[in-house]
Design an enzyme around this catalytic site. Structure first.
Site, PDB file in Angstrom:
ATOM      1  N   HIS A 186       0.676  -1.114   0.071  1.00 57.41           N
ATOM      2  CA  HIS A 186       0.000  -0.165  -0.282  1.00 57.41           C
ATOM      3  C   HIS A 186       0.793   1.291   0.055  1.00 57.41           C
ATOM      4  O   HIS A 186       0.583   2.200  -0.668  1.00 57.41           O
ATOM      5  CB  HIS A 186      -0.776  -0.084   1.272  1.00 57.41           C
ATOM      6  CG  HIS A 186      -1.946  -0.896   1.172  1.00 57.41           C
ATOM      7  ND1 HIS A 186      -2.234  -1.792   2.424  1.00 57.41           N
ATOM      8  CD2 HIS A 186      -2.954  -1.283   0.429  1.00 57.41           C
ATOM      9  CE1 HIS A 186      -3.170  -2.541   2.101  1.00 57.41           C
ATOM     10  NE2 HIS A 186      -3.655  -2.114   1.018  1.00 57.41           N
ATOM     11  N   LYS A 204     -17.398  -6.732   6.732  1.00 60.75           N
ATOM     12  CA  LYS A 204     -16.079  -7.399   6.477  1.00 60.75           C
ATOM     13  C   LYS A 204     -15.542  -8.066   7.624  1.00 60.75           C
ATOM     14  O   LYS A 204     -14.490  -8.725   7.534  1.00 60.75           O
ATOM     15  CB  LYS A 204     -15.226  -6.632   5.721  1.00 60.75           C
ATOM     16  CG  LYS A 204     -15.452  -6.335   4.289  1.00 60.75           C
ATOM     17  CD  LYS A 204     -14.292  -6.030   3.564  1.00 60.75           C
ATOM     18  CE  LYS A 204     -14.496  -6.207   1.779  1.00 60.75           C
ATOM     19  NZ  LYS A 204     -13.286  -5.707   1.195  1.00 60.75           N
ATOM     20  N   ARG A 250      -2.218  -6.052  -8.289  1.00 64.53           N
ATOM     21  CA  ARG A 250      -1.217  -6.843  -8.229  1.00 64.53           C
ATOM     22  C   ARG A 250      -1.141  -7.971  -9.201  1.00 64.53           C
ATOM     23  O   ARG A 250      -0.353  -7.887 -10.126  1.00 64.53           O
ATOM     24  CB  ARG A 250      -1.383  -7.646  -6.973  1.00 64.53           C
ATOM     25  CG  ARG A 250      -0.964  -6.889  -5.941  1.00 64.53           C
ATOM     26  CD  ARG A 250      -1.432  -7.533  -4.559  1.00 64.53           C
ATOM     27  NE  ARG A 250      -3.139  -7.735  -4.365  1.00 64.53           N
ATOM     28  CZ  ARG A 250      -3.668  -7.983  -3.592  1.00 64.53           C
ATOM     29  NH1 ARG A 250      -3.295  -8.236  -2.354  1.00 64.53           N
ATOM     30  NH2 ARG A 250      -5.089  -8.124  -3.730  1.00 64.53           N
ATOM     31  N   SER A 300      -3.390  -7.813   2.790  1.00 64.75           N
ATOM     32  CA  SER A 300      -3.516  -7.608   4.168  1.00 64.75           C
ATOM     33  C   SER A 300      -3.874  -9.181   4.815  1.00 64.75           C
ATOM     34  O   SER A 300      -3.811  -9.571   5.825  1.00 64.75           O
ATOM     35  CB  SER A 300      -4.638  -6.624   4.427  1.00 64.75           C
ATOM     36  OG  SER A 300      -4.190  -5.277   4.144  1.00 64.75           O
TER      37      SER A 300
END
Ligand code: PNS
Length: 169
Positions: free
Chosen positions: A18, A42, A94, A132
């Protein structure tokens, strides 16, 4: 006119991937607002306050900290982008596996607000395998994430996920 981007995400927690994207984004934008989505569905590991604090600590010695704001938002991202008068949304890509989800979000955001563009930057090769989620998984299972997340984040992850081991760091 000042060029401002919103960099939205869960940042649960922020990683070096990030930060790399943020730094590269600042070569394009004058200012970037890191916008942490408040989405309890979430089930994040860290509270919004903890995530803000970790981001601020991670930026504390960086030369670009005065061009970065950290905020939270609820509801539609495009409404938040309008509220802070930003011109664009910044997101990282990514692998190809990210593409479908990102493409769908970008097109939906454009449908909701035609004047806001989404800009994608490719993650640098050295961070390509980091997320993450995988960072949390490694720490939970006793692995080391040194060099993959900022130091304050590493400490906080160990504190949260391996309370018995925190004194050994
Ligand atoms: O880091 P993440 O979890 O991939 O970030 C996803 C995020 C927060 C950018 C996305 O879920 C979002 O924009 N949420 C706000 C709700 C919204 O605007 N939805 C419509 C666009 S799909």
């Amino acid at each position: 006119m000042e060029k401002v981007a919103v960099y939205p995400g869960s940042f649960d927690p922020i990683t070096n991937g990030h930060l790399d994207l943020l730094e590269r984004g600042l070569k394009i934008f004058d200012r970037i607002v890191i916008a942490i989505a408040a989405n309890p569905a979430k089930k994040p590991l860290f509270s919004l306050e903890e995530r803000i604090e970790m981001i601020q600590q991670s930026l504390a010695n960086s030369p670009f900290q005065d061009r970065v704001q950290v905020d939270t938002f609820q509801g539609l991202l495009v409404e938040y982008v309008r509220k802070v008068r930003a011109n664009a949304i910044l997101r990282g890509l990514r692998a190809i596996s990210d593409f479908e989800y990102e493409f769908q979000m970008a097109l939906m955001n454009r449908k909701l607000s035609n004047e806001i563009e989404t800009l994608f930057l490719m993650t640098a090769m050295r961070w390509i395998y980091i997320s993450s989620r995988i960072i949390k998984e490694v720490v939970t299972s006793g692995g080391c994430v040194n060099g993959l997340v900022p130091e304050p984040v590493e400490l906080k992850l160990v504190e949260k996920l391996r309370p018995a081991l925190q004194t050994s760091l």
